[in-house]
Design an enzyme around this catalytic site. Sequence first.
Site, PDB file in Angstrom:
ATOM      1  N   ASP A  28      27.577  46.676 -41.360  1.00  0.00           N
ATOM      2  CA  ASP A  28      26.460  45.741 -41.171  1.00  0.00           C
ATOM      3  C   ASP A  28      25.913  45.259 -42.516  1.00  0.00           C
ATOM      4  O   ASP A  28      25.909  46.003 -43.497  1.00  0.00           O
ATOM      5  CB  ASP A  28      25.353  46.424 -40.361  1.00  0.00           C
ATOM      6  CG  ASP A  28      24.384  45.411 -39.767  1.00  0.00           C
ATOM      7  OD1 ASP A  28      24.767  44.234 -39.602  1.00  0.00           O
ATOM      8  OD2 ASP A  28      23.237  45.797 -39.475  1.00  0.00           O
ATOM      9  N   ASN A  76      27.841  40.219 -30.068  1.00  0.00           N
ATOM     10  CA  ASN A  76      27.885  39.245 -31.173  1.00  0.00           C
ATOM     11  C   ASN A  76      28.227  37.821 -30.716  1.00  0.00           C
ATOM     12  O   ASN A  76      28.067  36.869 -31.491  1.00  0.00           O
ATOM     13  CB  ASN A  76      28.867  39.702 -32.268  1.00  0.00           C
ATOM     14  CG  ASN A  76      28.332  40.852 -33.115  1.00  0.00           C
ATOM     15  OD1 ASN A  76      29.080  41.714 -33.562  1.00  0.00           O
ATOM     16  ND2 ASN A  76      27.026  40.885 -33.361  1.00  0.00           N
TER      17      ASN A  76
HETATM   18  C1  IPE Z   1      26.514  45.763 -35.268  1.00  0.00           C
HETATM   19  O1  IPE Z   1      25.842  44.892 -36.113  1.00  0.00           O
HETATM   20  C2  IPE Z   1      27.846  45.178 -34.893  1.00  0.00           C
HETATM   21  C3  IPE Z   1      28.846  45.106 -35.964  1.00  0.00           C
HETATM   22  C4  IPE Z   1      28.720  45.597 -37.165  1.00  0.00           C
HETATM   23  C5  IPE Z   1      30.080  44.471 -35.597  1.00  0.00           C
HETATM   24  P1  IPE Z   1      24.777  43.841 -35.515  1.00  0.00           P
HETATM   25  O2  IPE Z   1      24.258  43.096 -36.683  1.00  0.00           O
HETATM   26  O3  IPE Z   1      25.403  43.026 -34.443  1.00  0.00           O
HETATM   27  O4  IPE Z   1      23.690  44.795 -34.874  1.00  0.00           O
HETATM   28  P2  IPE Z   1      22.180  44.505 -34.472  1.00  0.00           P
HETATM   29  O5  IPE Z   1      22.171  43.187 -33.750  1.00  0.00           O
HETATM   30  O6  IPE Z   1      21.399  44.428 -35.743  1.00  0.00           O
HETATM   31  O7  IPE Z   1      21.782  45.664 -33.631  1.00  0.00           O
HETATM   32  C1  IPE Z   2      27.916  42.611 -39.663  1.00  0.00           C
HETATM   33  O1  IPE Z   2      27.128  41.866 -40.519  1.00  0.00           O
HETATM   34  C2  IPE Z   2      29.130  41.845 -39.192  1.00  0.00           C
HETATM   35  C3  IPE Z   2      29.079  41.444 -37.773  1.00  0.00           C
HETATM   36  C4  IPE Z   2      28.158  41.810 -36.922  1.00  0.00           C
HETATM   37  C5  IPE Z   2      30.143  40.594 -37.288  1.00  0.00           C
HETATM   38  P1  IPE Z   2      25.994  40.912 -39.970  1.00  0.00           P
HETATM   39  O2  IPE Z   2      26.579  39.551 -39.771  1.00  0.00           O
HETATM   40  O3  IPE Z   2      25.318  41.488 -38.793  1.00  0.00           O
HETATM   41  O4  IPE Z   2      25.010  40.871 -41.208  1.00  0.00           O
HETATM   42  P2  IPE Z   2      23.422  40.917 -41.171  1.00  0.00           P
HETATM   43  O5  IPE Z   2      23.033  42.142 -40.430  1.00  0.00           O
HETATM   44  O6  IPE Z   2      22.979  39.668 -40.462  1.00  0.00           O
HETATM   45  O7  IPE Z   2      23.038  40.942 -42.599  1.00  0.00           O
HETATM   46 MG    MG Z   3      23.708  42.763 -38.567  1.00  0.00          MG
END
Ligand code: IPE
Ligand code: IPE
Ligand code: MG
Length: 241
Positions: A28, A76
């Site tokens: 993340d 997502n």
């Molecule tokens: C968790 O990250 C999913 C992945 C790393 C693929 P998210 O960014 O989707 O999680 P939330 O929405 O902050 O819980």
């Molecule tokens: C995790 O990084 C990757 C996916 C969930 C695909 P994020 O895209 O959630 O990055 P932040 O949390 O918005 O910084």
């Molecule tokens: Mg995230």
Amino acid sequence: MGFFFRRKEIKASAVPETLPRHIAFIMDGNGRWATRRGLRRENGHRAGAKTFREIARTCFQRGIETVTVYAFSTENWKRPKNEVDEIMRLLSSYIDEAFSDFKNEDAEVRFIGRREGLSPELQSKMDKLERASEGRRYRLRIALNYGGRDEIVRAVNRLIECGEREVTEQMISGALDDSKAPDPDLVVRTGGDTRTSNFLLWQSAYAEYVFTKTLWPDLTPGEIDEILSDFSKRHRRYGGL
Ligand code: IPE
Ligand code: IPE
Ligand code: MG
């Protein structure tokens, strides 16, 4: 703040004696990494893909047998279409390179998650990569269109389809997307949030957790060594004394 892993308290050392057999990453922070640099979120996902390869390689080199990474959740899809499209494009080009990429590491790649909803081209590339890498020594699991609840529901439905009327824990474990790998010993979430976001709900019943504020693209092999050193000092009781 006590919940967070504090970098400075743990010195990087040689590979510790007690290693996790299976380490899982909630990758993340890609979006924030890019935004902080004035870049588009997609650039963060590109940087994150590079980090993923380096970190997976590091774990295998340290002797960890199974590495699972959370690449895209069943939730997502709620993101803007252009971001989802870019993530899917990145995954597709990653798979092209992965045929040779993890050969040196002797890693078998498998995908966990719901295939339905992914493009037929991507699904066929995933199938080919799984077949080409099958039986290698180390295991790389990529959670794609993955949700822990969704995986449990699909597992139970598989058992019902096989005629079962009552299920046991062993039966559910055996019907999950990957019944070959042991349960994760350690789950690492980057990006500073302290939640599971629907990752490996069943398998993580007794996993240790590390939450680091480091954004995924900034995670280094050095911090992995610190995390492994922290893990080796934990006392896992599994409900006992
Ligand atoms: C968790 O990250 C999913 C992945 C790393 C693929 P998210 O960014 O989707 O999680 P939330 O929405 O902050 O819980
Ligand atoms: C995790 O990084 C990757 C996916 C969930 C695909 P994020 O895209 O959630 O990055 P932040 O949390 O918005 O910084
Ligand atoms: Mg995230």
